[in-house]
Scaffold this motif. Sequence first.
Motif, PDB file in Angstrom:
ATOM      1  N   GLY A   1      11.242   7.975  -9.745  1.00 35.04           N
ATOM      2  CA  GLY A   1      10.447   6.756  -9.619  1.00 35.04           C
ATOM      3  C   GLY A   1       9.938   6.265 -10.960  1.00 35.04           C
TER       4      GLY A   1
ATOM      5  N   GLN B   1       3.329   5.792  -3.488  1.00 31.91           N
ATOM      6  CA  GLN B   1       4.164   5.654  -2.304  1.00 31.91           C
ATOM      7  C   GLN B   1       5.032   6.893  -2.083  1.00 31.91           C
ATOM      8  OE1 GLN B   1       6.157   1.963  -3.158  1.00 31.91           O
ATOM      9  NE2 GLN B   1       4.681   0.770  -1.970  1.00 31.91           N
ATOM     10  N   ILE B   2       5.582   7.424  -3.147  1.00 28.31           N
ATOM     11  CA  ILE B   2       6.392   8.647  -3.045  1.00 28.31           C
ATOM     12  C   ILE B   2       5.525   9.793  -2.516  1.00 28.31           C
ATOM     13  CG2 ILE B   2       7.626  10.414  -4.386  1.00 28.31           C
ATOM     14  CD1 ILE B   2       8.551   8.051  -6.232  1.00 28.31           C
TER      15      ILE B   2
ATOM     16  N   MET C   1       4.194   1.311 -11.758  1.00 24.99           N
ATOM     17  CA  MET C   1       4.600   2.695 -11.789  1.00 24.99           C
ATOM     18  C   MET C   1       3.638   3.531 -10.931  1.00 24.99           C
ATOM     19  SD  MET C   1       5.441   5.262 -15.021  1.00 24.99           S
ATOM     20  CE  MET C   1       5.392   3.931 -16.139  1.00 24.99           C
TER      21      MET C   1
ATOM     22  N   ARG D   1       1.884   2.585  -8.391  1.00 20.52           N
ATOM     23  CA  ARG D   1       2.121   2.285  -6.979  1.00 20.52           C
ATOM     24  C   ARG D   1       3.354   3.043  -6.463  1.00 20.52           C
ATOM     25  NH1 ARG D   1       2.201  -3.763  -5.916  1.00 20.52           N
ATOM     26  NH2 ARG D   1       0.020  -3.463  -6.466  1.00 20.52           N
ATOM     27  N   THR D   2       4.382   3.118  -7.279  1.00 18.36           N
ATOM     28  CA  THR D   2       5.596   3.846  -6.886  1.00 18.36           C
ATOM     29  C   THR D   2       5.289   5.321  -6.684  1.00 18.36           C
ATOM     30  OG1 THR D   2       7.029   2.282  -8.019  1.00 18.36           O
ATOM     31  CG2 THR D   2       7.926   4.484  -7.628  1.00 18.36           C
TER      32      THR D   2
ATOM     33  N   CYS E   1      12.617   4.570 -13.157  1.00 11.53           N
ATOM     34  CA  CYS E   1      12.983   3.195 -12.770  1.00 11.53           C
ATOM     35  C   CYS E   1      12.307   2.168 -13.673  1.00 11.53           C
ATOM     36  CB  CYS E   1      12.577   2.919 -11.327  1.00 11.53           C
ATOM     37  SG  CYS E   1      13.569   3.782 -10.115  1.00 11.53           S
ATOM     38  N   TYR E   2      11.143   2.502 -14.205  1.00 14.51           N
ATOM     39  CA  TYR E   2      10.384   1.565 -15.029  1.00 14.51           C
ATOM     40  C   TYR E   2      10.717   1.659 -16.501  1.00 14.51           C
ATOM     41  CZ  TYR E   2       7.791   0.702 -10.842  1.00 14.51           C
ATOM     42  OH  TYR E   2       7.463   0.351  -9.565  1.00 14.51           O
TER      43      TYR E   2
ATOM     44  N   ARG F   1      11.604  13.464  -7.155  1.00 14.66           N
ATOM     45  CA  ARG F   1      11.483  12.089  -6.660  1.00 14.66           C
ATOM     46  C   ARG F   1      10.486  11.287  -7.505  1.00 14.66           C
ATOM     47  NH1 ARG F   1      14.029  11.389  -1.762  1.00 14.66           N
ATOM     48  NH2 ARG F   1      14.559  13.299  -0.664  1.00 14.66           N
TER      49      ARG F   1
END
Length: 68
Positions: free
Chosen positions: A31, A7-8, A1, A3-4, A34-35, A27
């Motif tokens: 992200g 990256q965003i 999570m 890392r996501t 998603c987890y 965003r």
Amino acid sequence: MNRTVRQIAAYFIDGKKGKITEGILNRVEAGIRCYDPCLSCSTHALGQMPLHIELVNASGKVLDEVRR
């Protein structure tokens, strides 16, 4: 999570402006969801997912902060 979210942030935050916009907040929230797919339904039933984001530079200074 993490890392996501990193990256965003790296892709969408302009380093010169150093501001977190509502679009970036959306965003990041997407992200995170998603987890944990259950977050979507549970936060929909209660309102909004509480979110606190700080934009911090390499020396640790807070450049921007947004809460939802």
